[in-house]
Design a protein around this motif. Structure first.
Motif, short mmCIF file in Angstrom:
data_model
loop_
_atom_site.label_atom_id
_atom_site.label_comp_id
_atom_site.label_asym_id
_atom_site.label_seq_id
_atom_site.Cartn_x
_atom_site.Cartn_y
_atom_site.Cartn_z
N ILE A 1 0.84 -1.19 0.00
CA ILE A 1 0.00 0.00 0.00
C ILE A 1 0.88 1.24 0.00
O ILE A 1 1.79 1.38 0.82
CB ILE A 1 -0.91 0.04 1.26
N HIS A 2 0.63 2.12 -0.95
CA HIS A 2 1.33 3.41 -0.95
C HIS A 2 0.44 4.44 -0.29
O HIS A 2 -0.77 4.46 -0.54
CB HIS A 2 1.63 3.87 -2.38
N LYS A 3 1.03 5.31 0.51
CA LYS A 3 0.25 6.41 1.06
C LYS A 3 0.04 7.42 -0.07
O LYS A 3 0.99 7.79 -0.76
CB LYS A 3 1.03 7.05 2.20
N LEU A 4 -1.20 7.84 -0.25
CA LEU A 4 -1.46 8.77 -1.34
C LEU A 4 -0.74 10.10 -1.11
O LEU A 4 -0.62 10.55 0.03
CB LEU A 4 -2.96 9.03 -1.47
N THR A 5 -0.29 10.69 -2.19
CA THR A 5 0.27 12.04 -2.09
C THR A 5 -0.87 13.02 -1.79
O THR A 5 -2.04 12.68 -2.02
CB THR A 5 0.94 12.46 -3.41
N PRO A 6 -0.57 14.22 -1.31
CA PRO A 6 -1.65 15.16 -0.99
C PRO A 6 -2.58 15.40 -2.18
O PRO A 6 -3.81 15.47 -2.02
CB PRO A 6 -0.90 16.44 -0.63
N GLU B 1 -3.19 4.27 -8.56
CA GLU B 1 -3.07 4.25 -7.10
C GLU B 1 -4.36 4.80 -6.46
O GLU B 1 -4.83 4.27 -5.45
CB GLU B 1 -1.87 5.10 -6.71
N ILE B 2 -4.93 5.83 -7.06
CA ILE B 2 -6.20 6.37 -6.55
C ILE B 2 -7.31 5.33 -6.72
O ILE B 2 -8.11 5.11 -5.81
CB ILE B 2 -6.60 7.67 -7.29
N ASN C 1 -0.83 -7.32 -11.71
CA ASN C 1 0.10 -7.68 -10.64
C ASN C 1 0.02 -6.69 -9.48
O ASN C 1 0.08 -7.08 -8.32
CB ASN C 1 1.54 -7.73 -11.18
N ARG C 2 -0.13 -5.43 -9.80
CA ARG C 2 -0.25 -4.44 -8.73
C ARG C 2 -1.49 -4.71 -7.89
O ARG C 2 -1.46 -4.59 -6.66
CB ARG C 2 -0.32 -3.03 -9.32
#
Ligand code: ADP
Ligand code: ZN
Length: 721
Positions: A190-195, A225-226, A256-257
């Motif tokens: 999990i990536h933390k979303l950018t602002p 990602e969103i 895959n993601r």
């Protein structure tokens, strides 16, 4: 009991529901939406039960159904309803609307059988203390005395001992369904979303209305990602999610993601699946095991319940429209319809939104959300245009000196290169250099394409193939030439110019299952320096070491006689440029073109979507093309040229009398003769479908029983071809 059944034959004149009695012994198995076999004339057919008309009595006049095919419902209430809407919107037969929704294993079709696969498990049954056992048998019993164990584990010890135990009734068997595909459970990346990403995510979640959203985000801006974060949100609320992508076999990285994040919650429906795999995936969706469906066009019909969000990625791609056969639906429209049915979010995303979508967003029909920066803060790559008119004397085959030098430099630095050969509309005709004779398909009246690996000439429409001859059948000279360029030819040129390892990716090299994915992995692992390929290298690939993208021929797709060709070229150049400079190293793009001043090329090189949009909209308005007008395409076809031509003219006159919209044609289609069928087309430019529907229904009905002339109608057609 009397039921209404829709049979498998898709013919306009049997497009109705037929009634059948249900024999007493089958009554308990009948549900609306399951398949049954029925007598139909002298045939036995499969069909769907659409209605239960009478629960108690039967009718003497009716025949009886023969059998019930399914235990569970195949078409649920929503899909049954959706099919009816589709029939109205496309004028296709109802059965074709249902069949297109289902995997082959579940379509109504007598004689097709695709089975479930099972694993067999065994466990010790009851008291065994009085039995005399040998060592192997003891070992087996030890292994499965408490729990069910897979057969293969037990026979490993000894096949004969296993069989003996089985015969003596020591073991009980349990059959468990075995899905052909298996996703490892994930490591939850999990990536933390950018602002900026978070802002868009919050807005979408926050909207109280059911307006669809359009995310316009440059390549690498983090749209995917969103999507994942949104999907996660709805999953946590106990809902399900549907993600449509253009052609999934080209999107292995994306899958895959999703697997990395969501593991076996996902089901992927794509063209590379076998019928069995597709069946299994479908049932995992039906029984609720898979709550995220990722798939290409027809996945829009996935039988998900409680949908929380429907996302259409790369919404501008024309692969969402089924153009070549009935029902001619657009998955984007179906997504909107299902969105309304489920009262859920619908999100469209693209780096180059379709003019239709952007125009709607500008009118406030969609929420517009923009992401103008890449996630890593990197600039979009610098784009250089190479004017091939000037370069032509300096070029090495198809490569300008500048591009060759750039490739050499990057390879020397240990970086990677992607080269695109734009094959859209590209001809690799076989011709005679002496007399100009071109080889055409005898069935289709279109040029044959040369395939070097088999030294054959092939028709891409009907599959006709012939060996390439030595002498020309016209002038009898030995001057046969394969004109156009294929990736193979470019590869050979390239290998003479640059000392590098080249990986060629095109239709030929990726036709085997899994080969596409293998290639991507090999390139990612830097086993090759250069990835050379057709359109398929432009989509969704993410290679950190790629710092140079070269487009060998930007123009070919501009020359297609299709009102979308400028947009398609702009979009393609934009997509492929987006493959460069995705990590710390910045990227550069070279576009070789003979039309450096064409607005599609110019604005693509400047990464200027909105200027392109304005210019293209101006032209579309002037020429009365979508999104200002919709196009309705009517194809009139048949074996006898004159007859077809006459009927086409009759249809045109009838349209003239009944509607005031713009009518073009009839004219011979660009693909005029395919498989010995002659084809004419009429195009209506319309604003409101309600004004033209009635007359088209009449025309459609009029030719229902005509065996010589066939009518096909495509509302909201995407191409003029
Ligand atoms: P797009 O779909 O707009 O092309 P992606 O979602 O594929 O963009 O993002 C581009 C790259 O940036 C991917 O490698 C992705 O893993 C990475 N990325 C996206 N968002 C983030 C984030 N919030 N944190 C870290 N990496 C991210
Ligand atoms: Zn052909």
């Amino acid at each position: 009991m009397v039921v209404g059944v829709l049979v498998e034959l898709s013919s306009k004149n049997i497009d109705k529901i037929f009634d059948y009695n249900v024999p007493l012994e089958l009554v308990s198995k009948i549900k609306v939406g399951i398949r049954v076999t029925v007598p139909f004339g002298r045939m036995t057919l499969e069909g769907f039960v659409l209605e239960i008309k009478d629960k108690k009595t039967t009718s003497k006049e009716l025949k009886s159904i023969i059998d019930v095919v399914d235990k569970d419902i195949v078409l649920n209430k929503e899909l049954l309803e959706l099919g009816k809407v589709m029939r109205n919107n496309t004028l296709s037969t109802l059965i074709s609307c249902y069949q297109v929704m289902l995997p082959k294993a579940l379509k109504a079709h007598v004689g097709v059988q695709i089975n479930k696969k099972y694993d067999y498990f065994y466990k010790v049954n009851g008291d065994i203390s009085n039995l005399k056992l040998n060592d192997k048998q003891k070992e087996i019993i030890e292994l499965c005395k408490d729990d069910f164990v897979l057969k293969s584990e037990l026979v490993k010890i000894s096949v004969s001992s296993f069989n003996t135990l089985l015969k003596k009734g020591v073991l009980i068997e349990e059959r468990r369904e075995h899905y052909r595909l298996n996703y490892n459970d994930s490591n939850r990346v999990i990536h933390k979303l950018t602002p900026k990403q978070k802002e868009i995510y919050d807005e979408i979640i926050g909207y109280k209305d059911l307006k669809p959203s359009l995310i316009y985000g440059v390549t690498g801006s983090g749209k995917t990602e969103i999507y994942m974060e949104l999907i996660d949100y709805y999953l946590k609320k106990g809902k399900t999610a549907l993600l449509l992508v253009p052609e999934i076999s080209l999107t292995a990285q994306l899958i895959n993601r999703f697997v990395d994040r969501f593991g076996n919650k996902i089901a992927a429906l794509h063209s590379a699946l076998s019928d069995g795999e597709r069946y299994d995936e479908y049932r995992r969706i039906q029984n609720g095991e898979a709550t995220i469906v990722i798939g290409a066009r027809s996945a829009v019909f996935a039988p998900l319940e409680r949908i929380g969000i429907i996302i259409v990625d790369e919404e501008h791609t024309d692969s969402y429209k089924q153009s070549e056969s009935n029902p001619r639906y657009n998955a984007k429209e179906i997504a909107l319809i299902r969105g309304e049915m489920h009262k859920c979010k619908v999100v469209f995303g693209s780096a180059t939104p379709s003019l239709e979508a952007m125009a709607r967003a500008k009118k406030g029909v969609f929420h517009l959300l923009s992401l103008m920066e890449r996630v890593n803060g990197k600039e979009l790559p610098e784009v250089k245009i190479i004017d091939m008119n000037k370069e032509i004397r300096r070029t090495r085959g198809h490569f300008s000196l500048e591009l060759v030098n750039a490739i050499r430099e990057k390879v020397a630095l240990g970086e990677q290169v992607i080269l695109l050969l734009n094959r859209r509309g590209y001809a690799s005709f076989v011709t005679c250099k002496n007399c100009g004779h071109t080889f055409k398909c005898p069935n289709c009246d279109i040029s044959l394409t040369y395939h070097k690996s088999s030294n054959t000439m092939r028709c891409h429409y009907c599959g006709y193939a012939d060996k390439k001859p030595f002498v020309c059948p016209e002038c009898h000279e030995k001057s046969i030439n394969d004109l156009g360029v294929g990736t193979q030819r470019i590869e050979e040129e390239l290998e003479k110019l640059v000392d590098a390892k080249v990986l060629r990716m095109d239709y030929d090299t990726t036709s085997r299952k899994g080969s596409h994915e293998k290639m991507i992995t090999a390139f990612k692992n830097h086993e090759y320096d250069i990835l050379l390929g057709t359109q398929m290298v432009s989509k969704g690939l993410d290679f950190p070491l790629v710092t140079l993208v070269g487009v060998i021929n930007a123009d070919t797709s501009l020359n297609i006689p299709d009102y979308n060709s400028a947009f398609n070229t702009f979009s393609l150049l934009n997509q492929v440029s987006g493959r460069a400079g995705r990590s710390e190293k910045s990227g550069v793009v070279y576009i070789q073109t003979f039309n450096k001043d064409h607005y599609a090329i110019k604005y693509a090189s400047e990464n200027d979507y909105f200027s392109f949009y304005e210019e293209e909209m101006r032209i579309r308005r002037l020429l009365k093309y979508p999104p200002y007008y919709y196009l309705c395409y009517i194809r009139i076809s048949g074996k006898e040229n004159n007859l077809v031509n006459n009927e086409a003219n009759k249809i045109k006159r009838s349209l003239d009398r009944n509607i005031s919209d713009i009518i073009l044609g009839p004219s011979p289609s660009i693909l005029y003769k395919i498989n010995n069928i002659y084809r004419y087309s009429i195009i209506i430019k319309y604003k409101n479908i309600d004004n033209i529907r009635d007359i088209l229904i009449k025309i459609n009905d009029h030719y229902k029983t005509n065996n010589n002339v066939k009518i096909e109608i495509d509302f909201n057609h995407l191409h003029i071809m």
